[in-house]
Design an enzyme around this catalytic site. Structure first.
Site: not given
Length: 182
Positions: A135, A11, A44, A56
């Site tokens: 990511s 994410t 998230k 987050g």
């Protein structure tokens, strides 16, 4: 972060502090075993402590949720003092046998502070008021820094645009964004 068999991960979380405001954005993609998108609209980025703290997470979803719950407890224990709660969480995360195995990173913010919290005991406040994890962090961070330096966009707009750019480049990041601001 290394992926474990059967783990969900991948994410991008981006937070920007600008002109007395802070915004945090997260994409909605959950990827299974680095090759299949399982969910497009996961949440998230969350508001904690009576809506005064943003948090987050990136990494294993179950691990991140466990950390969020622990962090919420630390916020309650320390009357909403973000830095103190983050330091206490980082200490526990680094030293507790069960927490030490959790694979996630957190970004937390309140009206005064923006922090990255890691399992290695790091609690870092970025010099430029911009932090990203996950990511697509490199893409989102580079885009946000360029937008902050060369535009008059506000913090939420920088988050949205930088995350859209990251989604165009990172296969583990999508454009189904949740943006929260303080």
């Amino acid at each position: 972060m290394a992926a474990r068999s059967g783990s969900f991960h991948g994410t991008t979380i981006l937070a920007v502090r600008r002109d007395g405001k802070v915004a945090m954005a997260g994409d909605g993609q959950v990827t299974l075993e680095q090759h299949m998108v399982m969910k497009h609209r996961a949440r998230k980025v969350r508001r904690l402590y009576h809506g005064r703290v943003l948090a987050g997470f990136a990494g294993s979803v179950a691990d991140a949720v466990a950390l969020l719950e622990r962090f919420e407890g630390k916020l309650e224990e320390h009357a909403g003092q973000l830095v103190r709660a983050a330091v206490e969480l980082a200490k526990d995360w680094r030293t507790d046998r069960m927490l030490r195995r959790l694979e996630a990173l957190m970004v937390v913010a309140d009206a005064e502070h923006l922090l990255l919290v890691s399992g290695s005991g790091e609690v870092l406040e970025p010099d430029d008021g911009i932090v990203a994890v996950g990511s697509g962090a490199g893409f989102a961070l580079a885009a946000a820094r360029a937008l902050a330096r060369h535009t008059a966009l506000d913090a939420p707009s920088i988050c949205r645009e930088a995350m859209r750019i990251a989604a165009e480049l990172c296969v583990y990041t999508n454009d189904q964004l949740i943006v929260e601001e303080l």
